[in-house]
Design a protein around this motif. Structure first.
Motif, PDB file in Angstrom:
ATOM      1  N   ALA A  60       0.827  -1.209   0.000  1.00 44.99           N
ATOM      2  CA  ALA A  60       0.000   0.000   0.000  1.00 44.99           C
ATOM      3  C   ALA A  60       0.859   1.257   0.000  1.00 44.99           C
ATOM      4  CB  ALA A  60      -0.930  -0.011   1.206  1.00 44.99           C
ATOM      5  N   ARG A  61       1.913   1.281   0.797  1.00 40.73           N
ATOM      6  CA  ARG A  61       2.773   2.460   0.832  1.00 40.73           C
ATOM      7  C   ARG A  61       3.432   2.703  -0.516  1.00 40.73           C
ATOM      8  NH1 ARG A  61       5.785   1.939   6.791  1.00 40.73           N
ATOM      9  NH2 ARG A  61       4.135   3.010   7.987  1.00 40.73           N
ATOM     10  N   PHE A  62       3.843   1.645  -1.179  1.00 41.94           N
ATOM     11  CA  PHE A  62       4.451   1.817  -2.498  1.00 41.94           C
ATOM     12  C   PHE A  62       3.425   2.391  -3.477  1.00 41.94           C
ATOM     13  CE2 PHE A  62       5.661   0.688  -6.769  1.00 41.94           C
ATOM     14  CZ  PHE A  62       7.015   0.927  -6.796  1.00 41.94           C
ATOM     15  N   VAL A  63       2.208   1.849  -3.463  1.00 43.35           N
ATOM     16  CA  VAL A  63       1.168   2.315  -4.387  1.00 43.35           C
ATOM     17  C   VAL A  63       0.895   3.799  -4.175  1.00 43.35           C
ATOM     18  CG1 VAL A  63      -1.286   2.132  -4.966  1.00 43.35           C
ATOM     19  CG2 VAL A  63       0.082   0.066  -4.682  1.00 43.35           C
ATOM     20  N   TYR A  64       0.672   4.196  -2.935  1.00 48.09           N
ATOM     21  CA  TYR A  64       0.270   5.576  -2.685  1.00 48.09           C
ATOM     22  C   TYR A  64       1.426   6.545  -2.879  1.00 48.09           C
ATOM     23  CZ  TYR A  64      -3.882   3.376  -0.750  1.00 48.09           C
ATOM     24  OH  TYR A  64      -5.022   2.635  -0.591  1.00 48.09           O
ATOM     25  N   ALA A  65       2.629   6.139  -2.528  1.00 44.29           N
ATOM     26  CA  ALA A  65       3.780   7.015  -2.762  1.00 44.29           C
ATOM     27  C   ALA A  65       3.989   7.246  -4.255  1.00 44.29           C
ATOM     28  CB  ALA A  65       5.032   6.422  -2.133  1.00 44.29           C
ATOM     29  N   THR A  66       3.788   6.198  -5.045  1.00 45.14           N
ATOM     30  CA  THR A  66       3.956   6.332  -6.492  1.00 45.14           C
ATOM     31  C   THR A  66       2.841   7.180  -7.098  1.00 45.14           C
ATOM     32  OG1 THR A  66       5.029   4.155  -6.549  1.00 45.14           O
ATOM     33  CG2 THR A  66       4.259   5.052  -8.640  1.00 45.14           C
ATOM     34  N   LEU A  67       1.602   6.952  -6.662  1.00 46.12           N
ATOM     35  CA  LEU A  67       0.502   7.774  -7.144  1.00 46.12           C
ATOM     36  C   LEU A  67       0.717   9.237  -6.787  1.00 46.12           C
ATOM     37  CD1 LEU A  67      -2.606   5.551  -6.293  1.00 46.12           C
ATOM     38  CD2 LEU A  67      -1.804   6.168  -8.574  1.00 46.12           C
ATOM     39  N   ASP A  68       1.163   9.493  -5.572  1.00 48.26           N
ATOM     40  CA  ASP A  68       1.404  10.872  -5.149  1.00 48.26           C
ATOM     41  C   ASP A  68       2.473  11.526  -6.027  1.00 48.26           C
ATOM     42  OD1 ASP A  68       1.147  13.140  -3.367  1.00 48.26           O
ATOM     43  OD2 ASP A  68       3.069  12.536  -2.517  1.00 48.26           O
ATOM     44  N   ASP A  69       3.514  10.773  -6.321  1.00 51.41           N
ATOM     45  CA  ASP A  69       4.585  11.292  -7.180  1.00 51.41           C
ATOM     46  C   ASP A  69       4.059  11.626  -8.570  1.00 51.41           C
ATOM     47  OD1 ASP A  69       7.003  11.938  -8.346  1.00 51.41           O
ATOM     48  OD2 ASP A  69       7.697   9.873  -8.499  1.00 51.41           O
ATOM     49  N   MET A  70       3.345  10.698  -9.193  1.00 54.70           N
ATOM     50  CA  MET A  70       2.905  10.899 -10.567  1.00 54.70           C
ATOM     51  C   MET A  70       1.765  11.917 -10.657  1.00 54.70           C
ATOM     52  SD  MET A  70       5.178   9.093 -11.983  1.00 54.70           S
ATOM     53  CE  MET A  70       4.708   9.674 -13.598  1.00 54.70           C
ATOM     54  N   PHE A  71       0.898  11.987  -9.651  1.00 59.35           N
ATOM     55  CA  PHE A  71      -0.150  13.005  -9.654  1.00 59.35           C
ATOM     56  C   PHE A  71       0.450  14.406  -9.622  1.00 59.35           C
ATOM     57  CE2 PHE A  71      -3.682  10.148  -7.904  1.00 59.35           C
ATOM     58  CZ  PHE A  71      -4.387  10.172  -9.088  1.00 59.35           C
ATOM     59  N   GLY A  72       1.653  14.520  -9.083  1.00 61.66           N
ATOM     60  CA  GLY A  72       2.297  15.820  -9.029  1.00 61.66           C
ATOM     61  C   GLY A  72       2.934  16.238 -10.334  1.00 61.66           C
ATOM     62  N   ARG A  73       2.762  15.440 -11.372  1.00 61.71           N
ATOM     63  CA  ARG A  73       3.372  15.758 -12.670  1.00 61.71           C
ATOM     64  C   ARG A  73       2.264  16.122 -13.660  1.00 61.71           C
ATOM     65  NH1 ARG A  73       8.695  14.341 -11.772  1.00 61.71           N
ATOM     66  NH2 ARG A  73       8.959  12.946 -10.001  1.00 61.71           N
ATOM     67  N   TYR A  74       2.033  15.328 -14.673  1.00 59.92           N
ATOM     68  CA  TYR A  74       0.997  15.634 -15.657  1.00 59.92           C
ATOM     69  C   TYR A  74       0.600  14.343 -16.328  1.00 59.92           C
ATOM     70  CZ  TYR A  74       5.542  16.091 -18.032  1.00 59.92           C
ATOM     71  OH  TYR A  74       6.839  15.893 -18.446  1.00 59.92           O
ATOM     72  N   GLY A  75      -0.441  14.427 -17.176  1.00 62.41           N
ATOM     73  CA  GLY A  75      -0.862  13.253 -17.932  1.00 62.41           C
ATOM     74  C   GLY A  75      -1.780  12.356 -17.145  1.00 62.41           C
ATOM     75  N   PHE A  76      -1.525  11.075 -17.234  1.00 66.00           N
ATOM     76  CA  PHE A  76      -2.437  10.041 -16.766  1.00 66.00           C
ATOM     77  C   PHE A  76      -1.684   9.055 -15.884  1.00 66.00           C
ATOM     78  CE2 PHE A  76      -3.783   5.661 -17.343  1.00 66.00           C
ATOM     79  CZ  PHE A  76      -5.163   5.683 -17.193  1.00 66.00           C
ATOM     80  N   VAL A  77      -2.311   8.612 -14.789  1.00 70.10           N
ATOM     81  CA  VAL A  77      -1.793   7.494 -14.008  1.00 70.10           C
ATOM     82  C   VAL A  77      -2.989   6.772 -13.417  1.00 70.10           C
ATOM     83  CG1 VAL A  77      -1.507   8.833 -11.883  1.00 70.10           C
ATOM     84  CG2 VAL A  77      -0.179   6.737 -12.201  1.00 70.10           C
ATOM     85  N   ASP A  78      -2.930   5.452 -13.368  1.00 68.88           N
ATOM     86  CA  ASP A  78      -4.022   4.682 -12.786  1.00 68.88           C
ATOM     87  C   ASP A  78      -3.477   3.781 -11.691  1.00 68.88           C
ATOM     88  OD1 ASP A  78      -2.738   2.621 -14.053  1.00 68.88           O
ATOM     89  OD2 ASP A  78      -4.297   2.249 -15.537  1.00 68.88           O
ATOM     90  N   ILE A  79      -4.350   2.999 -11.122  1.00 68.53           N
ATOM     91  CA  ILE A  79      -3.951   2.164 -10.000  1.00 68.53           C
ATOM     92  C   ILE A  79      -2.980   1.070 -10.425  1.00 68.53           C
ATOM     93  CG2 ILE A  79      -5.809   0.475 -10.131  1.00 68.53           C
ATOM     94  CD1 ILE A  79      -6.006   0.704  -7.047  1.00 68.53           C
ATOM     95  N   ASP A  80      -2.868   0.824 -11.730  1.00 69.34           N
ATOM     96  CA  ASP A  80      -1.865  -0.113 -12.227  1.00 69.34           C
ATOM     97  C   ASP A  80      -0.467   0.489 -12.229  1.00 69.34           C
ATOM     98  OD1 ASP A  80      -3.892  -1.874 -12.662  1.00 69.34           O
ATOM     99  OD2 ASP A  80      -3.855  -1.777 -14.834  1.00 69.34           O
ATOM    100  N   LEU A  81      -0.366   1.775 -11.918  1.00 71.75           N
ATOM    101  CA  LEU A  81       0.918   2.492 -11.874  1.00 71.75           C
ATOM    102  C   LEU A  81       1.643   2.409 -13.213  1.00 71.75           C
ATOM    103  CD1 LEU A  81       2.243   1.521  -8.318  1.00 71.75           C
ATOM    104  CD2 LEU A  81       0.618   3.295  -8.984  1.00 71.75           C
ATOM    105  N   ARG A  82       0.897   2.663 -14.266  1.00 71.62           N
ATOM    106  CA  ARG A  82       1.457   2.668 -15.615  1.00 71.62           C
ATOM    107  C   ARG A  82       1.184   4.047 -16.211  1.00 71.62           C
ATOM    108  NH1 ARG A  82       0.170  -2.114 -19.866  1.00 71.62           N
ATOM    109  NH2 ARG A  82      -1.951  -1.559 -19.320  1.00 71.62           N
ATOM    110  N   PRO A  83       1.983   5.037 -15.864  1.00 68.61           N
ATOM    111  CA  PRO A  83       1.664   6.414 -16.255  1.00 68.61           C
ATOM    112  C   PRO A  83       1.921   6.695 -17.728  1.00 68.61           C
ATOM    113  CG  PRO A  83       3.765   6.337 -15.105  1.00 68.61           C
ATOM    114  CD  PRO A  83       3.190   4.958 -15.032  1.00 68.61           C
ATOM    115  N   SER A  84       1.186   7.686 -18.229  1.00 73.94           N
ATOM    116  CA  SER A  84       1.415   8.218 -19.564  1.00 73.94           C
ATOM    117  C   SER A  84       1.382   9.730 -19.480  1.00 73.94           C
ATOM    118  CB  SER A  84       0.346   7.742 -20.550  1.00 73.94           C
ATOM    119  OG  SER A  84       0.515   8.389 -21.806  1.00 73.94           O
ATOM    120  N   PRO A  85       2.299  10.418 -20.151  1.00 73.59           N
ATOM    121  CA  PRO A  85       2.254  11.882 -20.121  1.00 73.59           C
ATOM    122  C   PRO A  85       1.085  12.453 -20.906  1.00 73.59           C
ATOM    123  CG  PRO A  85       3.943  11.131 -21.647  1.00 73.59           C
ATOM    124  CD  PRO A  85       3.428   9.912 -20.943  1.00 73.59           C
ATOM    125  N   TYR A  86       0.440  11.604 -21.727  1.00 70.94           N
ATOM    126  CA  TYR A  86      -0.621  12.079 -22.617  1.00 70.94           C
ATOM    127  C   TYR A  86      -1.950  11.459 -22.208  1.00 70.94           C
ATOM    128  CZ  TYR A  86       3.774  12.733 -25.066  1.00 70.94           C
ATOM    129  OH  TYR A  86       5.080  13.052 -25.368  1.00 70.94           O
TER     130      TYR A  86
END
Length: 579
Positions: free
Chosen positions: A97-123
């Motif tokens: 859980a800590r890994f999931v939320y830390a990663t989501l927090d990191d990517m939400f602070g950027r741009y684009g798209f991120v989902d619970i699968d932690l597979r972000p896209s800038p577009y």
């Protein structure tokens, strides 16, 4: 490839409850209650992941801001737990859980798209991402057997227009901060959007199969929704992309975007669930390419392919008419039948590597035609029925010598078997069933290709085994080209040529793959990194346990333990080996 490939993959974000419904006593119970509250809130936030069948999740900018605030609240709630007060299994749940939320927090602070699968896209929208891409098939698979189910399906169908419009607004917003997809991505995305919009309603993936044979399904109402709500929203999204097209370039890597190098490092970390920096990933990829190239050289020579580089010889094997079906409906049907036979053979070999698992049926089918041009060679969708979709845009892209490994990756003992094992893990908490990690899911599917070799699936098929070695080479080459594009600033053409020359890929599929890496930075690295980590954990346990080692018990740890980051998996295997 696991489809993103599940309804969860269409989720934009994870919103969680700040509260903890505390159990009567015990840190384990309190953590379990907290994580269950997160699951409940996620399903309210993302109905397409198992919630209200009449709704879709909010994809607006305002919703993204709310999601990020909720993730921060979740991190704070998790920080209150002392791992020393938890049981080993609960400590594992906390680490995940800590890994999931830390990663989501990191990517939400950027741009684009991120989902619970932690597979972000800038577009937010691309040829492989967006509501138009992920949602139609799920909507089309909804149950429509009762009046209430039909009403829910129609309501969700109408909601798709809103989801598309919300993402169109985000396209314009992100362009305002300098985040614009490459021109070739925009062009392909517009073509796919137009194909979905212009499809005859009766052939639309939005309509359930039952709708074509059940008089009770309100086809007239559905086609009216498609014509008056969804098609105009798609037209507006095409216009949003056309509006930024003049500002787009052919630069493939995210390095040119705002804080692009940091974005890529974060995306690679999210996908591989390791701290390997891009430079080290590139080095690892090159070393593995050299190793598999040497193995392939020997195997190809044994089959009479001795002239030229390994890439040249694989290309010749691709064109060998002995291994090509005609580019006709009959040829496509033959490929599907061959895949079904390979899966049946692998199913019979499972007891040598696994304790008994009930393997659900899986349907092999052609990928939706409108998605083939921008999609990978195959993908797997869980659910009922589970489907293994193969890209049959051109049968020459699927030579028969490649099919066994493709079937083992997507089906058995790969993604489909993995999903079946997860279904049988009765004690696994709902939160652990919800989360996914590319390095775990894709790493397992690639490790499954290795298992197929060890199970004897290629004992009478030396050309099929070349397909296995080429698949491993291809995944190692993915690391090289992904880091090449986004870290070393390779051009799209240079990356495609490298893939053709070193991995023996045909130019058109290679181009399609490279374009995929452009919109999902770091995800291509997850396959081989995950497979390498799983195999390394197995051999470390074997060395430690000696005669006590049982590969079936090892696979129980990996599969029944549920999805987890690679460092968490290594720790779980180490505890088992020491017990």
């Amino acid at each position: 490839m696991l489809d993103r490939r599940t309804l969860l993959a269409s989720a934009v974000a994870l919103t969680i409850s700040a509260g903890t419904r505390a159990a009567p006593s015990g840190a384990d119970a309190r953590l379990a209650a907290l994580l269950q509250s997160h699951v409940d809130a996620f399903r309210r936030r993302v109905p397409e992941a198992g919630g209200d069948p009449a709704r879709l999740g909010d994809r607006s900018l305002a919703a993204m801001a709310t999601d990020r605030a909720a993730v921060k609240q979740g991190l704070a709630a998790l920080a209150a737990f002392d791992p020393a007060t938890l049981s080993p299994r609960a400590r594992e749940d906390l680490a995940v859980a800590r890994f999931v939320y830390a990663t989501l927090d990191d990517m939400f602070g950027r741009y684009g798209f991120v989902d619970i699968d932690l597979r972000p896209s800038p577009y937010v929208v691309s040829q492989m991402n967006g509501a138009y891409y992920w949602l139609p098939e799920g909507i089309g698979r909804q149950a429509v057997g009762t009046p209430a189910e039909r009403d829910g399906w129609l309501a969700r169908l109408a909601a798709l227009g809103t989801a598309i419009d919300q993402e169109s607004a985000r396209i314009a917003h992100d362009a305002g901060i300098g985040v614009i997809p490459p021109d070739f991505v925009i062009d392909r995305t517009i073509a796919q959007l137009a194909a979905l919009r212009d499809a005859a309603p009766a052939a639309s993936p939005l309509l359930p199969a039952a709708a074509r044979r059940t008089a009770d399904v309100p086809l007239d109402r559905a086609t009216d929704v498609i014509r008056t709500t969804i098609a105009p929203a798609i037209t507006r999204q095409i216009a949003a992309l056309q509006a930024i097209r003049a500002r787009a370039t052919d630069t493939a890597g995210v390095w040119h975007l705002p804080q692009g190098e940091a974005y890529y490092a974060a995306a690679a970390r999210a996908n591989t669930t390791t701290d390997l920096p891009p430079s080290e990933l590139h080095r690892i990829g090159l070393a593995q390419v050299a190793d598999y190239t040497a193995q392939l050289d020997t195997a190809l020579r044994a089959q009479g392919y001795a002239a030229g580089s390994v890439g040249t010889r694989i290309a010749a094997l691709n064109d060998d008419k002995r291994f090509l079906e005609p580019d006709t409906d009959a040829g496509r049907a033959a490929i599907i039948a061959r895949l079904e036979a390979i899966l049946a053979d692998a199913r019979g070999r499972l007891p040598t590597m696994f304790h008994p698992v009930t393997v659900a049926p899986v349907t092999v089918r052609r990928m939706p035609i409108g998605m083939e041009a921008g999609s990978p060679g195959a993908f797997y969708n869980g659910g009922t029925p589970a489907t293994f979709s193969i890209n049959l845009r051109a049968t020459a892209d699927q030579p028969l010598w490649r099919l066994p490994t493709l079937a083992h990756h997507e089906g058995i003992p790969g993604h489909h078997f993995q999903a079946s094992a997860l279904d049988s893990a009765g004690a696994l908490p709902p939160f652990r069933r919800l989360v996914r990690f590319s390095a775990y899911t894709e790493g397992w599917a690639l490790y499954a290709e290795q298992l197929a070799d060890e199970m004897g699936c290629y004992s009478d098929d030396p050309v099929g085994r070349i397909g296995y070695l080429q698949s491993m080479l291809f995944r190692a080459a993915r690391i090289v080209v992904d880091t090449g594009i986004h870290h070393k600033r390779w051009t799209r053409a240079a990356a495609t040529n490298w893939m053709v020359e070193h991995a023996g890929e045909s130019p058109i599929p290679a181009q399609r793959e490279i374009d995929r890496y452009c919109v999902y930075p770091g995800q291509a690295c997850s396959f081989k990194v995950g497979q390498t980590q799983i195999a390394a954990a197995r051999e470390a346990a074997r060395a430690r346990m000696g005669d006590r080692f049982d590969v079936r018990a090892f696979h129980d740890i990996v599969l029944l333990g549920g999805p987890m980051p690679m460092q968490t998996l290594a720790a779980a295997v180490d505890r088992w080996a020491a017990a």
